[in-house]
Each structure stands twice: as C-alpha cells, then as structure tokens.
Design a protein around this motif. Structure first.
Motif, PDB file in Angstrom:
ATOM      1  N   ALA A   1      59.019  47.850  45.944  1.00  0.00           N
ATOM      2  CA  ALA A   1      60.422  47.482  46.182  1.00  0.00           C
ATOM      3  C   ALA A   1      60.584  45.995  46.490  1.00  0.00           C
ATOM      4  O   ALA A   1      61.622  45.407  46.194  1.00  0.00           O
ATOM      5  N   THR A   2      59.531  45.388  47.078  1.00  0.00           N
ATOM      6  CA  THR A   2      59.628  43.968  47.444  1.00  0.00           C
ATOM      7  C   THR A   2      58.650  43.092  46.662  1.00  0.00           C
ATOM      8  O   THR A   2      58.543  41.895  46.924  1.00  0.00           O
ATOM      9  N   HIS A   3      57.967  43.683  45.688  1.00  0.00           N
ATOM     10  CA  HIS A   3      56.907  42.951  44.994  1.00  0.00           C
ATOM     11  C   HIS A   3      57.454  41.873  44.059  1.00  0.00           C
ATOM     12  O   HIS A   3      58.461  42.067  43.383  1.00  0.00           O
ATOM     13  N   ARG A   4      56.766  40.735  44.034  1.00  0.00           N
ATOM     14  CA  ARG A   4      57.039  39.669  43.082  1.00  0.00           C
ATOM     15  C   ARG A   4      55.719  39.272  42.426  1.00  0.00           C
ATOM     16  O   ARG A   4      54.709  39.107  43.120  1.00  0.00           O
ATOM     17  N   ASN A   5      55.717  39.132  41.106  1.00  0.00           N
ATOM     18  CA  ASN A   5      54.511  38.676  40.425  1.00  0.00           C
ATOM     19  C   ASN A   5      54.109  37.289  40.926  1.00  0.00           C
ATOM     20  O   ASN A   5      54.971  36.466  41.263  1.00  0.00           O
ATOM     21  N   MET A   6      52.803  37.034  40.969  1.00  0.00           N
ATOM     22  CA  MET A   6      52.282  35.780  41.499  1.00  0.00           C
ATOM     23  C   MET A   6      51.762  34.906  40.365  1.00  0.00           C
ATOM     24  O   MET A   6      50.885  35.327  39.608  1.00  0.00           O
ATOM     25  N   MET A   7      52.281  33.699  40.260  1.00  0.00           N
ATOM     26  CA  MET A   7      51.761  32.777  39.258  1.00  0.00           C
ATOM     27  C   MET A   7      50.404  32.248  39.707  1.00  0.00           C
ATOM     28  O   MET A   7      50.211  31.884  40.865  1.00  0.00           O
ATOM     29  N   GLY A   8      49.488  32.229  38.762  1.00  0.00           N
ATOM     30  CA  GLY A   8      48.154  31.733  39.068  1.00  0.00           C
ATOM     31  C   GLY A   8      47.355  31.543  37.804  1.00  0.00           C
ATOM     32  O   GLY A   8      47.812  31.867  36.696  1.00  0.00           O
ATOM     33  N   ALA A   9      46.174  31.005  37.953  1.00  0.00           N
ATOM     34  CA  ALA A   9      45.288  30.758  36.818  1.00  0.00           C
ATOM     35  C   ALA A   9      43.997  31.532  36.998  1.00  0.00           C
ATOM     36  O   ALA A   9      43.449  31.602  38.109  1.00  0.00           O
ATOM     37  N   LEU A  10      43.518  32.120  35.907  1.00  0.00           N
ATOM     38  CA  LEU A  10      42.205  32.762  35.867  1.00  0.00           C
ATOM     39  C   LEU A  10      41.273  31.885  35.050  1.00  0.00           C
ATOM     40  O   LEU A  10      41.598  31.490  33.929  1.00  0.00           O
ATOM     41  N   ILE A  11      40.120  31.564  35.620  1.00  0.00           N
ATOM     42  CA  ILE A  11      39.137  30.734  34.938  1.00  0.00           C
ATOM     43  C   ILE A  11      37.903  31.588  34.675  1.00  0.00           C
ATOM     44  O   ILE A  11      37.213  32.022  35.605  1.00  0.00           O
ATOM     45  N   GLN A  12      37.645  31.863  33.396  1.00  0.00           N
ATOM     46  CA  GLN A  12      36.534  32.730  33.013  1.00  0.00           C
ATOM     47  C   GLN A  12      35.204  31.985  33.097  1.00  0.00           C
ATOM     48  O   GLN A  12      35.154  30.771  33.281  1.00  0.00           O
ATOM     49  N   GLU A  13      34.121  32.729  32.945  1.00  0.00           N
ATOM     50  CA  GLU A  13      32.775  32.147  33.035  1.00  0.00           C
ATOM     51  C   GLU A  13      32.539  31.064  31.991  1.00  0.00           C
ATOM     52  O   GLU A  13      31.774  30.128  32.214  1.00  0.00           O
ATOM     53  N   ASN A  14      33.197  31.186  30.836  1.00  0.00           N
ATOM     54  CA  ASN A  14      33.025  30.186  29.766  1.00  0.00           C
ATOM     55  C   ASN A  14      33.918  28.967  29.953  1.00  0.00           C
ATOM     56  O   ASN A  14      33.976  28.085  29.099  1.00  0.00           O
ATOM     57  N   GLY A  15      34.659  28.932  31.081  1.00  0.00           N
ATOM     58  CA  GLY A  15      35.527  27.805  31.368  1.00  0.00           C
ATOM     59  C   GLY A  15      36.947  27.960  30.872  1.00  0.00           C
ATOM     60  O   GLY A  15      37.796  27.119  31.171  1.00  0.00           O
TER      61      GLY A  15
END
Length: 316
Positions: free
Chosen positions: A193-207
C-alpha cells in the motif's frame, strides 16, 4: 535422535524468539535435545539485545573443536553468525554451526528434514562445508561495513515487509504467534500500500551497469524467503553460486501477481523479472534504503554482495 558425541556443544537459546514464545518452545524439547548432545554441553539463555562475543571467545579458547548452536529464529542465527565469523579465524573448519528453529518462519531449516515436537533441528554431529553470502555496504561512501547471511539478502519490497514484521503493529503483534502465514500476507499487503520502486544501478561481474526502478531484489542461498514464499531456482549449498532474482517497475497489480507466483514457488520467465546465478553483484541506490539479511534490517546506499565458497561447517 543421533547418538551422543563427545565434542563440546555451546547452545545459545533466545527465549524471546517468536514474540516471546521461544521459552515455551525450548522447554518443550530441552530434555531430549540435551540428552542427544551429552556429555559436554553448555546452555546460555538470553533476550536480545545480547552480546555473544564473550561466551564465544571463551568457548574458542577452551576448545579446538566443537559445535555452536543457535536456538531461536532466522534473525537469532544471523546475529550469532555475524558475531562468530570474525572471531573464528582458522577454527572455521573445526567448529560446526547448528540451529534449532524456535522462531516464527524458520526459513533457514526449509525444506524441513528433521523435527522434534514440531520444531526443526540441524544438530547432527556430522557437518558439511557450505557457502555463505557476504555483504559489504555503506550509507555515505566513507565507512564500509560487512555482514554475512545464510538464507538470503533483499532490497525493496521483501526487506520493507520484513522491517514492518519485525517492528510489528496492532494486528501483527496479535496474529504472528498463532497465524504466521496470515500475518505475513497482511504484512505484505500493508507494505504494498505504501511501496515505491527504488531507482538504483546493478553492476554485474562483467562490469555491465544497468539502472532500474527496483521493486524487489533477492539474492539467495535458500529459495525459501518468508513463510510460504519461495523462488523457483534450484539452489545448492556448496556450489559457489548465489541466486539473483529481481523484479522492476511493477505497479501494484504486478506486485500482487509476483507475490501470488512466489507463494506457488514460481518467479522466473515473466516480463520485468530477472532470475540468474551469480558470484557477486554491486548495487548503488539513489537514496538510502533497507537491506534485509536473514530477517535482520540494515540501512544502505551502496553494497557489494558476494559468495564465500564453503566458508563454514554446518551441522546436518
């Protein structure tokens, strides 16, 4: 029960586990557990917050080999693990870690292989070398911290739901001891009910770096994450891999569908969902968020999560 073993056993009993039901659950099985672990056994009963370090240092100084057992919930085991590992050093391969599930969900024990009076156990004197997860994290990029996990780490919806479950409210406090799965479902719906998606970055093992509006991210060693919710990845305790599962940019209908699928042990293969295996991944959030490790909550902004292959000896 297995026949007695001679190595020293140290059991930490969280009598406040499962909203103070831990004491009753422990007393129900105490005599049988003690009988199975005699002759060398020590029991330390406690209520959080509790400092495990003095008892662990004393135990390690007196015993080159032995077993340290957490009787509590997933969070109790996680706190013990995070106190124990920095103190163990070279004794990691000589000290077995065990658990008795007198908590609420007891996800660490799932699937349940052995129970006593309905309580799951992992206190067999035979041990296996298993992987654990390691999280290096910061909130300000100046000071970094480290945590370990046995079950999973999560950011987003599940972490926020765990935080609410731990804090409780009028309904949660009255339901969790008797109707666990109903309480978890209520907690999830209130979180949505109160959730908001979070902006962020995922950095994989290959960069490779990818910015995503994260709805939920789970990095798992056990596919059971909370109550009846579980992922569909096949996980092995000692293969040197973590399971990475995340969903992104979901609206409330999409979140409800994802939770419905997780309740049936399904997740992968649908739009806006990713499921793969990794050895490490880095996360950079635009704003400070909550990181959950085996039910314990920590504030983070950046984190690197990696696997430590066969890092501890786990009782079977």
């Amino acid at each position: 029960m297995k026949p007695p073993v001679s190595k020293t056993k140290l059991i930490f009993v969280n009598v406040a586990a499962n909203n103070n039901e831990g004491k009753k659950r422990w007393e129900r099985i105490e005599k049988q557990v003690v009988a199975s672990l005699l002759p060398a056994i020590e029991i330390v009963k406690y209520k959080p917050p509790f400092d495990f370090a003095p008892d662990i240092r004393r135990f390690l100084a007196a015993n080159e080999e032995g077993y340290i057992i957490s009787s509590g919930g997933d969070g109790s085991l996680n706190v013990l693990l995070n106190t124990l590992l920095p103190l163990m050093g070279e004794s990691r391969q000589r000290i077995g870690i065990g658990a008795i599930g007198i908590g609420s969900s007891n996800d660490f024990h799932k699937p349940f292989n052995r129970k006593l009076e309905g309580i799951p156990l992992r206190i067999d004197s035979h041990t296996s070398a298993v992987d654990i997860g390691q999280v290096d994290y910061t909130v300000d990029a100046k000071k970094w911290h480290r945590k370990y996990f046995l079950i999973n780490a999560s950011i987003g919806l599940i972490a926020n739901a765990n935080e609410l479950f731990n804090k409780g409210d009028f309904i949660i406090d009255r339901l969790k001891n008797r109707f666990l799965n109903t309480t978890i479902l209520y907690t999830a719906l209130k979180t949505i009910a109160t959730h908001r998606n979070m902006m962020g970055a995922l950095i994989q093992e290959n960069g490779h770096k990818e910015r995503v509006p994260l709805t939920n991210l789970s990095i798992i060693k056990n596919r059971h994450v909370s109550g009846e919710f579980m992922y569909d990845q096949k996980m092995e305790a000692d293969n040197g891999l973590l399971g990475l599962n995340y969903c992104y940019d979901l609206n409330r209908i999409g979140i409800l569908q994802a939770l419905s699928d997780l309740k049936r042990g399904r997740f992968s293969g649908k739009p806006k969902r990713v499921s793969t295996y990794i050895k490490s991944v880095e996360i950079e959030l635009d704003k400070i968020g909550s990181l959950e490790t085996d039910g314990e909550i920590t504030a983070i902004k950046k984190a690197k999560i990696s696997v430590l292959p066969k890092a501890i000896q786990l009782m079977n």
